[in-house]
Design a protein around this motif. Structure first.
Motif, PDB file in Angstrom:
ATOM      1  N   GLN A 209      35.356  40.868  46.311  1.00 46.75           N
ATOM      2  CA  GLN A 209      36.112  41.871  45.566  1.00 46.75           C
ATOM      3  C   GLN A 209      35.268  43.137  45.518  1.00 46.75           C
ATOM      4  O   GLN A 209      34.155  43.138  44.972  1.00 46.75           O
ATOM      5  N   ALA A 238      39.426  46.605  43.911  1.00 46.17           N
ATOM      6  CA  ALA A 238      39.578  46.960  42.494  1.00 46.17           C
ATOM      7  C   ALA A 238      39.688  48.484  42.398  1.00 46.17           C
ATOM      8  O   ALA A 238      38.691  49.200  42.543  1.00 46.17           O
ATOM      9  N   SER A 269      43.610  44.663  41.929  1.00 48.63           N
ATOM     10  CA  SER A 269      42.762  44.671  40.742  1.00 48.63           C
ATOM     11  C   SER A 269      42.520  46.112  40.310  1.00 48.63           C
ATOM     12  O   SER A 269      42.625  47.037  41.115  1.00 48.63           O
ATOM     13  N   GLN A 323      45.161  42.760  37.959  1.00 50.87           N
ATOM     14  CA  GLN A 323      44.031  42.052  37.366  1.00 50.87           C
ATOM     15  C   GLN A 323      43.067  43.069  36.751  1.00 50.87           C
ATOM     16  O   GLN A 323      42.493  43.882  37.473  1.00 50.87           O
ATOM     17  N   HIS A 325      39.578  44.236  35.808  1.00 56.77           N
ATOM     18  CA  HIS A 325      38.198  43.916  36.213  1.00 56.77           C
ATOM     19  C   HIS A 325      37.298  44.838  35.394  1.00 56.77           C
ATOM     20  O   HIS A 325      37.166  46.024  35.692  1.00 56.77           O
ATOM     21  N   THR A 353      47.098  36.845  35.827  1.00 55.70           N
ATOM     22  CA  THR A 353      46.365  38.006  36.332  1.00 55.70           C
ATOM     23  C   THR A 353      44.862  37.745  36.409  1.00 55.70           C
ATOM     24  O   THR A 353      44.148  38.464  37.102  1.00 55.70           O
TER      25      THR A 353
END
Length: 533
Positions: A209, A238, A269, A323, A325, A353
């Motif tokens: 990620q 992200a 994300s 999501q 983060h 999520t």
């Protein structure tokens, strides 16, 4: 790495997927005349490692520029900077980074030292955690930063007693200079991603990620490589939450997710930078920092995103399937992140999520059970959980009793939290084996940090749990656990091959193990010559 923690001696792959796991006789029946057979002679195969928080494009750019990561821990790195500047006379800016805060008094380098080796051009060098920059007088002059310049709301200009900028810019103050630097070209960004991807594959990493993805930089590189079939890792992007803006950017995230998710890249994300770091006192704390001499201050760090806004934005992100983060170093930032998720749970009910909080350096004991209760994954960077100068000189003296609340990996595991792991490279090495070593030992090797004691030994993890965090734990965070993270029939053949039995402690320290092969979807993306020796 299945729930039963099964061990097998053979595995077969057809195309992209695992078609058999078991023992030699049964799996051997699948060998045909064109089958490639790799005899491991007792070495270990694990699911491919997944880095749940990493910056490959930034890491690649560091490799292309003035890179201080490798040697700066032993000193300020001025010789490296001097050599780079001399060998790049046509560059209008000297850019790079990786300096080690503990190499400088108070963790803050000075402009005069940089002026001596780069007197003629502006210089901008970030430290290894990316939360501060060392600049020379030319850069300060071009940016118009003087004693009268106010600190931005999300950063701080390091100053001499008379207010004169001393040469270190913290957090959002870096932007005062960054805005003047030339943009990275598309070709530079693409080459940086190729370098970063190759570097990660060499450590057995098959998915990651990317913890900061912005439209004109990282995102552009990922989309380009993915559209050409050159992105060999599986990547979650992200998207960066701009702290100077509000909820209006959520509609932009929706559009970016729709238009940029291609091939092995998915923009699903959103990165929320809640605070800074403890070493420069921008990590957000529930109680003020100490003064390092037994007294207290009135500084509780910087909470960089308003909790009131979070209570609106995080539920909306969650309802749209994004999501969250979070970057959270201090206990106040961790609590604000958990509070935002709790608000989302109340508003939306359970969701898939899978929010995660990265770094989690200091967690108030009352908040540890909340990770499980709210279904928030703990995203740890274990290489930092050991005594070194940055911890012992720049952190512990200013935390007091709270020092015992740092990196509570075993406590989180005991409370039932999902543990994922990452490196934050280029902040620190992306080698998962080194990271697992520190997670298990809580002690750096003597050659790196001297003979220091184990750091909070009660928080040591078992090796199997550290390995799980770097495989199925991070796969869970990346929403890849249905397809990766374990070696099971039907799953994608994302594999890491090690040079020994990782669990044989007689074979030497964990960190001495090496990756000799990395496969993504059954295809080799890294092979050491010793793989089939």
């Amino acid at each position: 790495m299945d729930p039963a923690r099964s061990w097998v001696t053979a595995l077969a792959v057809r195309g992209e997927r695992i078609v058999a796991v078991g023992h030699d006789p049964a799996v051997g029946d699948l060998i045909g005349p064109s089958t490639r057979v790799i005899e491991l002679h007792g070495r270990t195969v694990t699911p491919g490692f997944q880095d749940a928080h990493v910056h490959p494009v930034h890491g690649g750019l560091s490799m292309l520029r003035c890179d201080l990561h490798a040697d700066a821990q032993s000193g300020p790195g001025l010789d490296i900077i001097d050599a780079y500047a001399r060998s790049h006379p046509d560059e209008t800016w000297i850019r790079g980074g990786g300096w080690y805060m503990a190499a400088f008094e108070g963790g803050t380098p000075r402009r005069e030292d940089l002026d001596r080796v780069v007197p003629d051009r502006p210089a901008f060098l970030t430290n290894r955690d990316g939360h501060g920059a060392w600049v020379n007088s030319k850069a300060l002059e071009l940016a118009g930063i003087t004693a009268e310049t106010a600190d931005p709301s999300d950063g701080r200009i390091e100053r001499d007693p008379d207010g004169t900028p001393s040469g270190t810019l913290h957090e959002g103050a870096m932007a005062l200079v960054e805005r003047l630097m030339p943009d990275d070209t598309p070709a530079e960004l693409e080459e940086a991603l190729r370098l970063g991807q190759r570097h990660l594959h060499g450590f057995g990493i098959t998915a990651w990620q990317d913890a900061i993805v912005e439209p004109q930089t990282e995102e552009r590189a990922y989309v380009t490589l993915a559209s050409r079939g050159e992105l060999t890792g599986r990547v979650v992007g992200a998207m960066w939450w701009e702290r100077s803006r509000g909820g209006e950017q959520i509609d932009e995230f929706v559009e970016r997710r729709r238009t940029t998710s291609i091939g092995r890249y998915r923009a699903t994300s959103v990165k929320l930078m809640m605070d800074g770091v403890l070493e420069n006192f921008t990590g957000a704390m529930l109680e003020p920092y100490g003064d390092g001499k037994g007294g207290t201050t009135d500084n509780r760090g910087l909470l960089q995103i308003d909790p009131g806004g979070l209570s609106e934005w995080v539920p909306k992100l969650d309802s749209l399937g994004f999501q969250p983060h979070f970057h959270a170093i201090g206990d106040r930032a961790v609590r604000a992140s958990l509070d935002a998720v709790e608000t989302a749970r109340r508003a939306n009910g359970p969701s898939d999520t899978r929010p995660h909080i990265a770094h989690i350096q200091v967690i108030h004991p009352d908040d540890i059970p909340r990770f499980r209760q709210l279904d928030v994954a703990a995203n740890a960077q274990p290489l930092w959980a050991a005594h070194d100068d940055q911890l012992d000189v720049l952190t512990i003296p200013f935390l007091g009793d709270r020092s015992d609340q740092q990196y509570p990996f075993r406590s989180l595991r005991g409370a039932g939290a999902v543990l994922a792991m990452g490196s934050d490279w280029s902040v620190s090495s992306p080698n998962p084996i080194w990271e697992m070593h520190i997670a298990v030992e809580r002690k750096a090797p003597v050659e790196y940090a001297g003979d220091r004691p184990v750091f909070l030994p009660d928080e040591r993890l078992d090796l199997i749990d550290a390995l799980a965090a770097f495989t199925n734990g991070s796969a869970y965070v990346n929403h890849l656990d249905d397809e990766t993270g374990t070696l099971e029939v039907g799953k994608l053949a994302d594999l890491a091959v090690l040079d020994r039995d990782l669990f044989d402690r007689g074979a030497g320290p964990i960190m001495d193990a090496r990756v000799v092969g990395t496969f993504v979807g059954g295809a080799p993306v890294f092979e050491d010559p010793s793989l089939e020796a």
